[in-house]
Design an enzyme around this catalytic site. Structure first.
Site, PDB file in Angstrom:
ATOM      1  N   HIS A 267      43.965  62.923 -49.092  1.00  0.00           N
ATOM      2  CA  HIS A 267      43.323  61.889 -49.911  1.00  0.00           C
ATOM      3  C   HIS A 267      41.881  62.284 -50.247  1.00  0.00           C
ATOM      4  O   HIS A 267      41.485  62.311 -51.418  1.00  0.00           O
ATOM      5  CB  HIS A 267      43.361  60.561 -49.137  1.00  0.00           C
ATOM      6  CG  HIS A 267      42.709  59.414 -49.839  1.00  0.00           C
ATOM      7  ND1 HIS A 267      43.420  58.476 -50.551  1.00  0.00           N
ATOM      8  CD2 HIS A 267      41.411  59.050 -49.953  1.00  0.00           C
ATOM      9  CE1 HIS A 267      42.584  57.594 -51.074  1.00  0.00           C
ATOM     10  NE2 HIS A 267      41.352  57.923 -50.717  1.00  0.00           N
ATOM     11  N   GLU A 268      41.118  62.603 -49.204  1.00  0.00           N
ATOM     12  CA  GLU A 268      39.698  62.945 -49.439  1.00  0.00           C
ATOM     13  C   GLU A 268      39.582  64.255 -50.213  1.00  0.00           C
ATOM     14  O   GLU A 268      38.649  64.441 -51.001  1.00  0.00           O
ATOM     15  CB  GLU A 268      38.935  63.016 -48.117  1.00  0.00           C
ATOM     16  CG  GLU A 268      38.956  61.729 -47.282  1.00  0.00           C
ATOM     17  CD  GLU A 268      38.499  60.475 -48.027  1.00  0.00           C
ATOM     18  OE1 GLU A 268      37.760  60.604 -49.025  1.00  0.00           O
ATOM     19  OE2 GLU A 268      38.921  59.359 -47.625  1.00  0.00           O
ATOM     20  N   HIS A 271      39.678  63.474 -53.844  1.00  0.00           N
ATOM     21  CA  HIS A 271      38.339  63.096 -54.320  1.00  0.00           C
ATOM     22  C   HIS A 271      37.469  64.336 -54.498  1.00  0.00           C
ATOM     23  O   HIS A 271      36.744  64.476 -55.477  1.00  0.00           O
ATOM     24  CB  HIS A 271      37.661  62.185 -53.295  1.00  0.00           C
ATOM     25  CG  HIS A 271      38.133  60.765 -53.302  1.00  0.00           C
ATOM     26  ND1 HIS A 271      38.110  59.982 -54.434  1.00  0.00           N
ATOM     27  CD2 HIS A 271      38.619  59.968 -52.307  1.00  0.00           C
ATOM     28  CE1 HIS A 271      38.573  58.758 -54.133  1.00  0.00           C
ATOM     29  NE2 HIS A 271      38.884  58.730 -52.850  1.00  0.00           N
ATOM     30  N   GLU A 297      39.652  57.387 -57.527  1.00  0.00           N
ATOM     31  CA  GLU A 297      40.728  57.062 -56.590  1.00  0.00           C
ATOM     32  C   GLU A 297      42.063  57.611 -57.093  1.00  0.00           C
ATOM     33  O   GLU A 297      42.941  57.956 -56.305  1.00  0.00           O
ATOM     34  CB  GLU A 297      40.802  55.546 -56.397  1.00  0.00           C
ATOM     35  CG  GLU A 297      41.706  55.103 -55.269  1.00  0.00           C
ATOM     36  CD  GLU A 297      41.168  55.433 -53.878  1.00  0.00           C
ATOM     37  OE1 GLU A 297      40.012  55.896 -53.756  1.00  0.00           O
ATOM     38  OE2 GLU A 297      41.924  55.242 -52.910  1.00  0.00           O
TER      39      GLU A 297
END
Lengths: 504, 504
Positions: A267-268, A271, A297
């Site tokens: 997820h990160e 980003h 996001e």
């Protein structure tokens, strides 16, 4: 001064403010990772000072004059040019900042720094009363902020606009109501299905040092540049794009739950790929800034879920997983593992929620924020309202506030209006992914070979490199051909979960 | 504006500059510890921006006006008050900054940044000619700086004064000559003694994770507050007092040499205890700043050597050492270990030198600096002069310049005038320790029980809490009853090494 000179001076000033902000970003990262606890007081003063300096530079009336000297001139004649986008977005930021009294800006910086510290302690002890006075201060200050910025329909709009330019509470209410209506039957069917994935394999012993290596290898495989970033451990995972060559992500490790660190890292990393692929030459100007939090996001969700929870991804990574964790994965089939990471069931913690129920958590927070900002819900009544709505949306009641209204860091840093961008991200992610699949046949075969470069290239080309050249809605239309809609997301979930759970 | 108002405004401005400096301190720490390599470019821009903001605030003519409005008034009538000390030292700093032309400040920043880069390369390749043009530039600019600041007797004084307020080259020359005359016979006797400690036990396998635990436990035992600081790993150990509640130290671990990390940690902890015990309410003003580099160094030397290389310290720590490193310490007696950590023998590298010969390294550098600044020694002739003097002082000749005049970073960052503070630190440390022993009978018994609170309390009371209230000489006189002298240090060394080496 010519319009070209005025533009150059605007850019110079914007870069200076950005460099000052990037100092604050380092301090913010340090605060979450390595700062000793007693340093919190000074850190509050440091952040307040930097925020004050930044605010003074950003609201310098000279910026207004420079903007006026450029607007309507040849420099911005081409509405699609970098120059036009920069002037448009600098104007938006200037107008917003100029409306905020310096006293409010500094107080917000100081209070939220201390509130974050208080939240950490309160969450650890599940002690809502210890956090309550801080949340009261934050809500009061955010109301003042919204009122100073101004809004047409709802105070919420003034805060939401900071994260998702142009979005409104009314639109979000409609979008979320439609989405919840579509998701509810799917979630119910899944809950009623006799097929229940066994999460057991994810809850075995996963040695922390190996988890770290495995997460880092996956981050590197999808494209995270470790020479221009790092991965650390924090209680609340985040990504901070400090500036060119320096983007840092964090995760948290659970020795008996594989998904937490692994999918958190994907997820990160999503980003971070956005930050690392912004155009370096536009650093410090809107053309070098991410478009919106919803678009940001979408990048994290896309890599975490659309890619990372997909079968082709695990066709590549499962053998590596088995090598790294021979004990935990002993006797686990690829099918069983794929089912386990796609277990859909209502749960209490947002960041641990599955792809489908996650959006109900966001809807809940959106409702609470609407109440807090309108005054219909008091900070004192928050835990009760939270627990009640968790029951009606998810069929569960939090046993304590640590697993209820204290679970998220956002309100402690003043991030009211932030949560909706998570669900917007899910919707954008599904729409981007559907478009990428259309335009890049054989993408799943790439993933099965551990190759993610074509997808990353598409995202860089269609999303990352544009910065704030287009507003979110326009960026989506250009990349996918249609405006944002919940349809691709609902279709994606249905097509994925129908065969997994034998529902339709 | 009343004098009291002017004073309050001076304090507010001083605090603001300090807070800005504390932001730079966090960024500096991060640069040495965790920053990803590609972040170096942005970090340079961030540091330059903060330095520019700080310099502008520190040299704002308004500060000069405020100082003039307070000086000679009731606010500073009591010469021993905090107010008087703050105004005296703010005046000193303002005058110094205001005398430096911005062009010179900028050129020094630019040249020393590049000179450090050049020094690193030159040291690696032991290539003095590659560093020589940079050193020439640095010496030239430091001469300009000294001439701009002004001095009475020797150009050196203007540079020394930045690190050790009020000290002069003449005083240092006398002090060092006396010290060298006293040390030379002692070092000769030790060299001629048939007793030679076996350093072997220090050069066995010391697992890094255990070294870290052991170093941390010793730092905590002597009083480092880990809630207000941390210990990290860097290639060059340092201590940075970021501000109240946040003081960070670093060390480097050598898997086959115990002393490097352990005594390095004690050394940095000594610095940190000073920073952690400065009075919080004076943060950002001279009354809350350390007195001088010499006094700062006295605190690190005191804990590293006077305490940490003492027999009572090891009476307490040796059993713990043996428990932590059962393999390395197997068969080593407490006597043998105590001898090993007190091995005195002339060597080429300053940072690896023992307590006695260390000061000869400093005397050598002081002589070279005097020559370079007066023009008696050219940069071209430095290596020859260095090697010749190393031979006469230490009886050794460097086989190359990397182990000769290229070994230290100081000159590359413009730190001419800095070295003497190391020996001043040794002298102050011995004089403080002798006074503490006089006033606190039974101190060694404390150490044998692992108790260091009484000594730390004495240091806090007599040194730390005063900040810059007194100049170094006056602080010493108040704490010990006499002006600084080399006598306590020579007596300490003689009393320690005579029995160890069977000399007198």
């Amino acid at each position: 001064m010519t319009a070209a000179d005025a533009y150059a001076e605007l850019v110079r000033r914007s870069r200076e403010v950005s460099t000052l902000n990037s100092c604050a970003a380092v301090l913010g990262w340090d605060q979450q990772t390595y700062m000793p606890p007693n340093g919190a007081g000074l850190r509050g003063d440091q952040m307040a000072l930097l925020a004050g300096l930044t605010h003074a530079k950003a609201t310098d009336p000279k910026v207004g004059e420079l903007l006026a000297a450029v607007e309507g001139t040849d420099v911005v004649a081409d509405a699609e040019s970098v120059e036009a986008a920069n002037v448009r977005e600098l104007r938006r930021g200037y107008d917003r900042s100029a409306k905020l009294p310096p006293r409010l800006v500094e107080e917000l910086a100081r209070v939220t720094t201390q509130a974050q510290q208080a939240w950490q302690q309160a969450k650890k002890a599940s002690d809502y009363p210890a956090f309550r006075p801080w949340l009261e201060k934050v809500v009061k200050l955010k109301c003042e902020e919204a009122d100073a910025v101004g809004y047409k329909a709802h105070r919420y709009d003034a805060l939401l606009d900071e994260y998702e330019p142009g979005a409104t509470a009314a639109e979000i209410t409609t979008l979320f109501a439609g989405l919840t209506a579509e998701l509810a039957p799917l979630i119910r069917k899944i809950a009623d299905s006799p097929t229940k994935p066994d999460r057991g394999p994810l809850e075995r012993e996963y040695p922390l040092d190996r988890q770290k290596l495995f997460a880092e290898s996956a981050a590197a495989a999808i494209g995270f540049d470790f020479a221009a970033g790092r991965l650390d451990t924090t209680s609340h995972p985040f990504c901070t794009g400090i500036g060119p060559g320096d983007c840092r992500i964090t995760t948290r490790y659970n020795p008996r739950f594989f998904s937490e660190a692994f999918f958190g890292t994907l997820h990160e990393t999503g980003h971070a790929l956005y930050e690392q692929n912004l155009l370096r030459e536009h650093f410090g100007t809107p053309a070098g800034w991410a478009c919106s939090l919803g678009i940001h996001e979408s990048q994290s969700r896309l890599w975490e879920n659309q890619v990372g929870r997909g079968r082709p991804f695990w066709d590549h990574f499962f053998p590596r997983l088995k090598q790294t964790f021979p004990v935990a994965i002993d006797g686990v089939t690829p099918d069983a593992f794929y089912s386990a990471v796609n277990d859909v069931r209502p749960s209490l913690i947002r960041v641990e929620a599955d792809e489908a129920t996650y959006n109900l958590h966001v809807a809940l927070r959106f409702e609470m924020e609407l109440g807090l900002l309108s005054g219909d819900l008091s900070v004192a009544d928050l835990p009760g309202a939270w627990n009640e709505r968790t029951q009606s949306l998810l069929g569960l009641t939090p046993p304590d506030d640590a697993r209820g209204c204290l679970q998220d860091i956002h309100w402690s840093f003043g991030g009211l209006g932030y949560f909706p961008t998570y669900t917007l991200g899910n919707l954008y992610a599904a729409q981007f992914m559907a478009a990428a699949r259309d335009q890049l046949p054989g993408l799943d075969d790439d993933f099965r070979r551990g190759e993610f470069g074509r997808l990353r290239g598409w995202l860089t080309e269609n999303v990352h490199r544009h910065g704030q050249r287009y507003r979110p809605g326009e960026l989506c239309r250009r990349a996918t051909g249609t405006p944002l809609s919940a349809e691709p997301f609902v279709r994606y979930l249905t097509e994925k979960f129908a065969p997994l759970y034998g529902v339709c």
